[in-house]
Design an enzyme around this catalytic site. Structure first.
Site, PDB file in Angstrom:
ATOM      1  N   GLU A  12       0.804  -1.216   0.000  1.00 31.33           N
ATOM      2  CA  GLU A  12       0.000   0.000   0.000  1.00 31.33           C
ATOM      3  C   GLU A  12       0.841   1.274   0.000  1.00 31.33           C
ATOM      4  O   GLU A  12       0.320   2.353  -0.341  1.00 31.33           O
ATOM      5  CB  GLU A  12      -0.950  -0.021   1.199  1.00 31.33           C
ATOM      6  N   GLY A  78     -12.642  -3.996   1.915  1.00 36.42           N
ATOM      7  CA  GLY A  78     -13.707  -4.836   1.376  1.00 36.42           C
ATOM      8  C   GLY A  78     -14.974  -4.016   1.191  1.00 36.42           C
ATOM      9  O   GLY A  78     -15.337  -3.205   2.054  1.00 36.42           O
ATOM     10  N   MET A 172      -9.268  -2.989   8.467  1.00 34.80           N
ATOM     11  CA  MET A 172      -8.719  -3.385   9.756  1.00 34.80           C
ATOM     12  C   MET A 172      -7.904  -2.309  10.477  1.00 34.80           C
ATOM     13  O   MET A 172      -7.255  -2.609  11.472  1.00 34.80           O
ATOM     14  CB  MET A 172      -7.855  -4.657   9.583  1.00 34.80           C
ATOM     15  N   GLU A 173      -7.943  -1.064  10.000  1.00 32.82           N
ATOM     16  CA  GLU A 173      -7.087  -0.039  10.604  1.00 32.82           C
ATOM     17  C   GLU A 173      -7.709   1.335  10.780  1.00 32.82           C
ATOM     18  O   GLU A 173      -7.366   2.065  11.716  1.00 32.82           O
ATOM     19  CB  GLU A 173      -5.804   0.139   9.770  1.00 32.82           C
ATOM     20  N   ASP A 196     -12.083  -6.271  -2.681  1.00 29.86           N
ATOM     21  CA  ASP A 196     -12.921  -7.475  -2.613  1.00 29.86           C
ATOM     22  C   ASP A 196     -14.299  -7.088  -2.106  1.00 29.86           C
ATOM     23  O   ASP A 196     -14.539  -5.930  -1.753  1.00 29.86           O
ATOM     24  CB  ASP A 196     -12.286  -8.521  -1.679  1.00 29.86           C
TER      25      ASP A 196
END
Length: 232
Positions: A12, A78, A172-173, A196
Site C-alpha cells: 500500500e 472490502g 482493519m485499521e 474485494d
C-alpha cells in the site's frame, strides 16, 4: 507542513515511495518511517502492519514523535455497499469499530465510554479529495468505514456489519487511526480502494486485486499531497 501517510501493508505504500523516489529511512518502535523532503515540507510514510493496534501505534508515532500535522491513510478495503466494485475509491466520512462490544453494560455496539461509536474525518481534507475527484473525473464514494481485527470473508458477517453500523466498506485499521487523531486533535482522512466484496470469495479477490487497488488509492493520495502542500 509535516504530513503523515500510512498504509497497512508494504504493497500500500510502495507506489508512493516509487512516486517520490528520494527518501530517508527512520526506525522507531520496530517500524520504518520514510522521510521525504518536498518543497520545504516534510512527508512521513509508513506501513503500520495489519490491525488496529499497529495502526494506532504508527499514527501516534507520526504525530507525537515526528510532529505530523495531518494524517492520510491509504489502502484497500472490502466493499459492503452494493454499488462499490473492485477498484472503486471510498472516502471515509465516519469511522467505527465493529468489533467493540460492551453492550452487556447497556452501551450500543461500537461504543467505548468517553469516546463515541462514529468518529468523523476532517472536512477540509475531504473537500480536497472531492475536488481532485471532480477535476480528474474519478468516481469517489463517500460513507461509513467499519474497522475490526478480522478479515471479513463471510456473507453473514458482512450483512451483520451493514445492519448494525450502516457501513459501506470494511477494513482493519482506519477507525484506530481515527481515534488517535481525534484525541490528539489532528485532521485525518481515510481513503480506500475496494479490493474485494467481503464475502465468501474475498480472499481470492483480495490476493488478485491488492496491488492494483493499492496503487489506485496511492495515486489519488499523491494528488492530495500536492494540493495540501501547495495550499499551506
Amino acid at each position: 507542513m509535516t504530513l503523515g501517510i500510512i498504509g497497512a501493508m508494504i504493497e500500500e505504500i510502495t507506489p508512493l515511495l516509487e512516486l517520490f523516489g528520494d527518501y530517508r529511512s527512520r526506525q522507531v518502535g520496530g517500524n520504518t518511517y520514510y522521510e521525504i523532503q518536498k518543497d520545504g515540507h516534510k512527508i512521513f510514510i509508513a506501513y503500520s502492519k495489519i490491525g488496529k493496534v499497529h495502526s494506532a501505534l504508527t499514527s501516534s508515532t507520526m504525530i507525537l514523535h515526528f510532529g505530523c500535522e495531518k494524517i492520510i491513510f491509504s489502502g484497500v478495503a472490502g466493499g459492503l455497499s452494493a454499488d462499490l466494485k473492485v477498484g472503486d475509491l471510498i472516502l471515509g466520512q465516519k469511522l467505527c469499530q465493529y468489533d467493540v462490544d460492551i453492550s452487556a453494560f447497556g452501551h450500543p455496539l461500537g461504543f467505548i465510554p468517553e469516546s463515541k461509536v462514529f468518529i468523523e474525518s476532517d472536512a477540509t481534507l475531504n473537500t480536497i479529495a472531492r475536488s481532485i475527484a471532480n477535476n480528474q473525473g474519478i468516481k469517489l464514494k463517500e460513507g461509513i468505514i467499519a474497522s475490526g481485527d478480522a478479515f471479513i470473508a463471510d456473507s453473514q458477517k458482512k450483512q451483520w456489519i451493514i445492519q448494525h453500523f450502516g457501513a459501506d466498506a470494511v477494513e482493519m485499521e482506519g477507525a484506530a487511526v481515527a481515534v488517535v487523531c481525534d484525541l490528539l486533535a489532528v485532521p485525518f482522512c481515510i481513503l480506500r480502494s475496494i479490493s474485494d466484496s467481503a464475502d465468501g470469495n474475498a480472499d481470492i479477490s483480495f490476493d488478485e486485486f491488492l496491488v492494483s487497488s493499492a496503487k489506485r488509492s496511492a495515486d489519488f493520495v499523491m494528488m492530495m499531497c500536492e494540493m495540501i502542500l501547495s495550499h499551506k
